[in-house]
Write a protein that holds these residues in place. Structure first.
Motif, PDB file in Angstrom:
ATOM      1  N   THR A  78    -104.230 -10.688 -78.434  1.00 44.41           N
ATOM      2  CA  THR A  78    -104.633 -11.366 -77.207  1.00 44.41           C
ATOM      3  C   THR A  78    -105.152 -10.333 -76.202  1.00 44.41           C
ATOM      4  O   THR A  78    -104.554  -9.256 -76.071  1.00 44.41           O
ATOM      5  CB  THR A  78    -103.443 -12.127 -76.603  1.00 44.41           C
ATOM      6  OG1 THR A  78    -103.032 -13.135 -77.526  1.00 44.41           O
ATOM      7  CG2 THR A  78    -103.811 -12.769 -75.282  1.00 44.41           C
ATOM      8  N   PRO A  79    -106.244 -10.610 -75.505  1.00 43.37           N
ATOM      9  CA  PRO A  79    -106.778  -9.653 -74.522  1.00 43.37           C
ATOM     10  C   PRO A  79    -105.727  -9.286 -73.479  1.00 43.37           C
ATOM     11  O   PRO A  79    -104.936 -10.111 -73.053  1.00 43.37           O
ATOM     12  CB  PRO A  79    -107.937 -10.419 -73.876  1.00 43.37           C
ATOM     13  CG  PRO A  79    -108.324 -11.449 -74.874  1.00 43.37           C
ATOM     14  CD  PRO A  79    -107.076 -11.829 -75.589  1.00 43.37           C
ATOM     15  N   GLY A  80    -105.730  -8.037 -73.092  1.00 46.90           N
ATOM     16  CA  GLY A  80    -104.840  -7.598 -72.021  1.00 46.90           C
ATOM     17  C   GLY A  80    -103.560  -6.948 -72.489  1.00 46.90           C
ATOM     18  O   GLY A  80    -102.912  -6.222 -71.730  1.00 46.90           O
ATOM     19  N   SER A  96    -109.842 -10.338 -82.979  1.00 48.05           N
ATOM     20  CA  SER A  96    -109.671 -11.314 -81.906  1.00 48.05           C
ATOM     21  C   SER A  96    -110.513 -12.525 -82.236  1.00 48.05           C
ATOM     22  O   SER A  96    -111.506 -12.429 -82.974  1.00 48.05           O
ATOM     23  CB  SER A  96    -110.108 -10.736 -80.557  1.00 48.05           C
ATOM     24  OG  SER A  96    -111.516 -10.584 -80.512  1.00 48.05           O
ATOM     25  N   THR A  98    -112.411 -13.997 -80.228  1.00 44.75           N
ATOM     26  CA  THR A  98    -113.711 -13.820 -79.587  1.00 44.75           C
ATOM     27  C   THR A  98    -114.671 -13.067 -80.496  1.00 44.75           C
ATOM     28  O   THR A  98    -115.855 -13.418 -80.617  1.00 44.75           O
ATOM     29  CB  THR A  98    -113.558 -13.080 -78.252  1.00 44.75           C
ATOM     30  OG1 THR A  98    -112.603 -13.760 -77.439  1.00 44.75           O
ATOM     31  CG2 THR A  98    -114.881 -13.004 -77.513  1.00 44.75           C
ATOM     32  N   THR A 113    -120.667 -10.410 -68.495  1.00 48.98           N
ATOM     33  CA  THR A 113    -119.528  -9.640 -68.009  1.00 48.98           C
ATOM     34  C   THR A 113    -119.933  -8.878 -66.752  1.00 48.98           C
ATOM     35  O   THR A 113    -121.086  -8.899 -66.336  1.00 48.98           O
ATOM     36  CB  THR A 113    -118.990  -8.696 -69.095  1.00 48.98           C
ATOM     37  OG1 THR A 113    -117.685  -8.243 -68.717  1.00 48.98           O
ATOM     38  CG2 THR A 113    -119.898  -7.477 -69.297  1.00 48.98           C
ATOM     39  N   ASN A 141    -113.451 -16.087 -71.088  1.00 47.40           N
ATOM     40  CA  ASN A 141    -112.510 -15.647 -70.069  1.00 47.40           C
ATOM     41  C   ASN A 141    -112.360 -16.634 -68.919  1.00 47.40           C
ATOM     42  O   ASN A 141    -111.421 -16.547 -68.131  1.00 47.40           O
ATOM     43  CB  ASN A 141    -112.967 -14.288 -69.516  1.00 47.40           C
ATOM     44  CG  ASN A 141    -111.954 -13.655 -68.599  1.00 47.40           C
ATOM     45  OD1 ASN A 141    -110.836 -13.352 -69.009  1.00 47.40           O
ATOM     46  ND2 ASN A 141    -112.325 -13.436 -67.348  1.00 47.40           N
ATOM     47  N   SER A 164    -114.332 -10.699 -70.568  1.00 50.17           N
ATOM     48  CA  SER A 164    -113.621  -9.698 -69.772  1.00 50.17           C
ATOM     49  C   SER A 164    -113.650  -8.356 -70.495  1.00 50.17           C
ATOM     50  O   SER A 164    -113.961  -8.276 -71.684  1.00 50.17           O
ATOM     51  CB  SER A 164    -112.173 -10.136 -69.561  1.00 50.17           C
ATOM     52  OG  SER A 164    -111.448 -10.045 -70.788  1.00 50.17           O
ATOM     53  N   CYS A 165    -113.279  -7.310 -69.775  1.00 51.38           N
ATOM     54  CA  CYS A 165    -113.199  -5.987 -70.403  1.00 51.38           C
ATOM     55  C   CYS A 165    -112.190  -5.986 -71.537  1.00 51.38           C
ATOM     56  O   CYS A 165    -112.379  -5.326 -72.563  1.00 51.38           O
ATOM     57  CB  CYS A 165    -112.842  -4.921 -69.365  1.00 51.38           C
ATOM     58  SG  CYS A 165    -111.345  -5.285 -68.404  1.00 51.38           S
ATOM     59  N   HIS A 166    -111.096  -6.756 -71.379  1.00 50.14           N
ATOM     60  CA  HIS A 166    -110.067  -6.799 -72.413  1.00 50.14           C
ATOM     61  C   HIS A 166    -110.585  -7.488 -73.676  1.00 50.14           C
ATOM     62  O   HIS A 166    -110.238  -7.097 -74.798  1.00 50.14           O
ATOM     63  CB  HIS A 166    -108.828  -7.529 -71.892  1.00 50.14           C
ATOM     64  CG  HIS A 166    -108.237  -6.912 -70.665  1.00 50.14           C
ATOM     65  ND1 HIS A 166    -108.027  -5.556 -70.541  1.00 50.14           N
ATOM     66  CD2 HIS A 166    -107.813  -7.463 -69.499  1.00 50.14           C
ATOM     67  CE1 HIS A 166    -107.493  -5.299 -69.360  1.00 50.14           C
ATOM     68  NE2 HIS A 166    -107.370  -6.429 -68.706  1.00 50.14           N
ATOM     69  N   GLN A 167    -111.398  -8.512 -73.514  1.00 52.24           N
ATOM     70  CA  GLN A 167    -111.982  -9.174 -74.684  1.00 52.24           C
ATOM     71  C   GLN A 167    -112.998  -8.276 -75.386  1.00 52.24           C
ATOM     72  O   GLN A 167    -113.143  -8.318 -76.604  1.00 52.24           O
ATOM     73  CB  GLN A 167    -112.644 -10.486 -74.259  1.00 52.24           C
ATOM     74  CG  GLN A 167    -111.646 -11.567 -73.874  1.00 52.24           C
ATOM     75  CD  GLN A 167    -112.318 -12.768 -73.257  1.00 52.24           C
ATOM     76  OE1 GLN A 167    -113.143 -12.636 -72.351  1.00 52.24           O
ATOM     77  NE2 GLN A 167    -111.969 -13.963 -73.707  1.00 52.24           N
ATOM     78  N   GLU A 169    -113.000  -4.912 -75.383  1.00 53.20           N
ATOM     79  CA  GLU A 169    -112.478  -3.573 -75.656  1.00 53.20           C
ATOM     80  C   GLU A 169    -112.580  -3.170 -77.129  1.00 53.20           C
ATOM     81  O   GLU A 169    -112.993  -2.057 -77.450  1.00 53.20           O
ATOM     82  CB  GLU A 169    -111.025  -3.492 -75.183  1.00 53.20           C
ATOM     83  CG  GLU A 169    -110.432  -2.103 -75.264  1.00 53.20           C
ATOM     84  CD  GLU A 169    -109.053  -2.046 -74.612  1.00 53.20           C
ATOM     85  OE1 GLU A 169    -108.526  -0.931 -74.506  1.00 53.20           O
ATOM     86  OE2 GLU A 169    -108.513  -3.103 -74.207  1.00 53.20           O
TER      87      GLU A 169
END
Length: 452
Positions: A78-80, A96, A98, A113, A141, A164-167, A169
């Motif tokens: 999961t992102p984050g 992920s 995504t 983004t 996101n 998002s940046c987390h998605q 990464e």
């Protein structure tokens, strides 16, 4: 998509890492696909087995929930969630939903983004496409897991994906159309440095192919990563940009620099406030032109758009004071933009969780501004107050600074200080975590306190 997922997980030990909305969506699809040797859920918080009603799904919870990763072949992260080590240090493969979604629907996807503005840009693009009669979906996101949308996608569907940046990464695929709006200091508590944060964001275009399109903000030109797609620079008063915002005019130029088209944003028919929103509109205009949207369709869609809550949202009046909720603001630049937009602002509320970002520009802006009341609260409010006293002796009219503890006290002081006929805005320039669940809850609480 389900066939691809089934083939991927067949005979494997699979872990869903993080059991929020996306984790639940991932587990649902995995159980639907079937064929796994083993499936488990890992989350720091307690997870009740009956929530998914499948007894063979193991629950791994508590402080040591990240110690199990090497037991599995595939981990849907999961992102984050912050890994204790780099992905290469584990024997499992990290995935992920995504990334899998983008691999399947890459050609149909518009990925958006940026540090700020991505939700507004994505939702505006979706709204204009939908109003123009295009088959389109909005996900990512913005709160809609992509796996939840699979049944609704046809070969003609345009997928607008907020990322998002987390998605981004760990992703190794980039959408056919990508937009990077801006880059500011953010999430340094997660990444440790601006360089690593920028690296994560750069995945929006890093894996593009020749023939892809990359809409790029001026400040994002030097990411240090090659782009194989065609780069389209969106400028703000830059005559050399491919798409340039000049006041309220969006100018589109051809390959030789000649003017191809011009669209004028009519303020009286545009519900979005502020120059920063006009810049986001320029991105949307460029993407819409590429997707065949006419200027008439664009103008109609823009006029009918309803801005997202907590983004410089007008809440109403009380005792003659106009109140605005800009709880989405988590960096100094967005607070600066809010105050530039609300030229009648009498009071601003600033402060939240401290993630170590630099507030120098915000302090300089506040010093030169005419705003009479600057209410500082929580960790970052106290830090800004102390930095002004210690390192900014030139700060003008320090008596404008009002130090409080929490949002409740800050709103009480704002009610006492703000003059009728003027505006009061919550624009915290910092995160809400550790104080509220998210920025939405913070904004909702602000509304309650104002009108109680």
């Amino acid at each position: 998509m389900l066939d691809t997922l089934k083939k991927l997980v067949s005979g494997k030990r699979v872990l869903v890492l993080g059991y929020g909305r996306e984790g639940k969506s991932t587990l649902h699809r995995l159980l639907h696909a079937g064929g796994m040797k083993e499936v488990a859920v890992a989350d720091k918080n307690p997870v009740e087995p009956e929530t998914y009603g499948m007894l063979q799904v193991e629950c791994i919870t508590g402080p040591g929930y990240l110690d199990c990763l090497n037991r599995f072949d595939l981990v849907f992260k999961t992102p984050g969630i912050v890994l204790p080590k780099t992905p290469e240090a584990y024997s499992c493969r990290f995935l992920s939903q995504t990334e899998l979604f983008c691999e399947r629907y890459r050609e149909q996807t518009v990925g958006i983004t940026g540090t700020k503005g991505k939700s507004t840009t994505a939702s505006l693009l979706y709204h204009i496409l939908k109003e123009a009669g295009r088959d389109c979906l909005l996900a990512g996101n913005i709160g809609i897991p992509v796996f939840d949308m699979i049944e609704e996608i046809t070969e003609q569907t345009i997928v607008v994906l907020e990322l998002s940046c987390h998605q981004l990464e760990y992703m190794e695929v980039s959408p056919h159309r990508a937009a990077l709006l801006n880059l500011h200091e953010e999430h340094l508590d997660h990444y440790g440095s601006m360089e690593k944060y920028v690296e994560a964001k750069s995945h929006i275009f890093r894996y593009q192919k020749p023939g892809d399109l990359f809409f790029c903000g001026e400040q994002c030109l030097e990411q240090g990563s090659p782009c194989q797609g065609r780069q389209i620079v969106v400028g703000d008063g830059d005559p050399d940009a491919d798409i340039d915002l000049e006041g309220t005019r969006i100018i589109v130029k051809g390959p030789g620099g000649e003017r191809e088209s011009e669209f004028c944003i009519r303020k009286e028919r545009t519900p979005l406030l502020g120059h920063h929103n006009y810049y986001d509109i320029a991105f949307v205009y460029g993407i819409c032109r590429d997707l065949g949207i006419t200027d008439d369709e664009f103008a109609a869609g823009l006029a009918g758009y309803q801005p997202l809550p907590h983004r410089l949202q007008f809440l109403g009046k009380k005792d003659g004071v106009k109140y605005y909720d800009d709880s989405i603001s988590t960096i100094g630049d967005t607070t600066i933009q809010a105050l530039k937009t609300l030229t009648d602002a009498d009071t601003v509320l600033i402060g939240g969780m401290d993630r170590g970002i630099d507030y120098g520009d915000l302090i300089d802006y506040l010093s030169e501004s005419e705003i009479p009341h600057i209410i500082l609260m929580e960790e970052t409010g106290k830090r800004i107050y102390q930095e002004i006293l210690r390192y900014h002796p030139e700060f003008q009219r320090k008596e404008r600074l009002v130090l409080t503890d929490h949002l409740g006290t800050a709103v009480r002081r704002a009610k006492e200080l703000t003059r009728p006929g003027r505006s009061c805005v919550l624009s915290p320039a910092s995160a809400s975590y550790g104080i509220f669940r998210n920025f939405e809850e913070r904004g909702d609480r602000f509304r309650e306190l104002v009108f109680s």
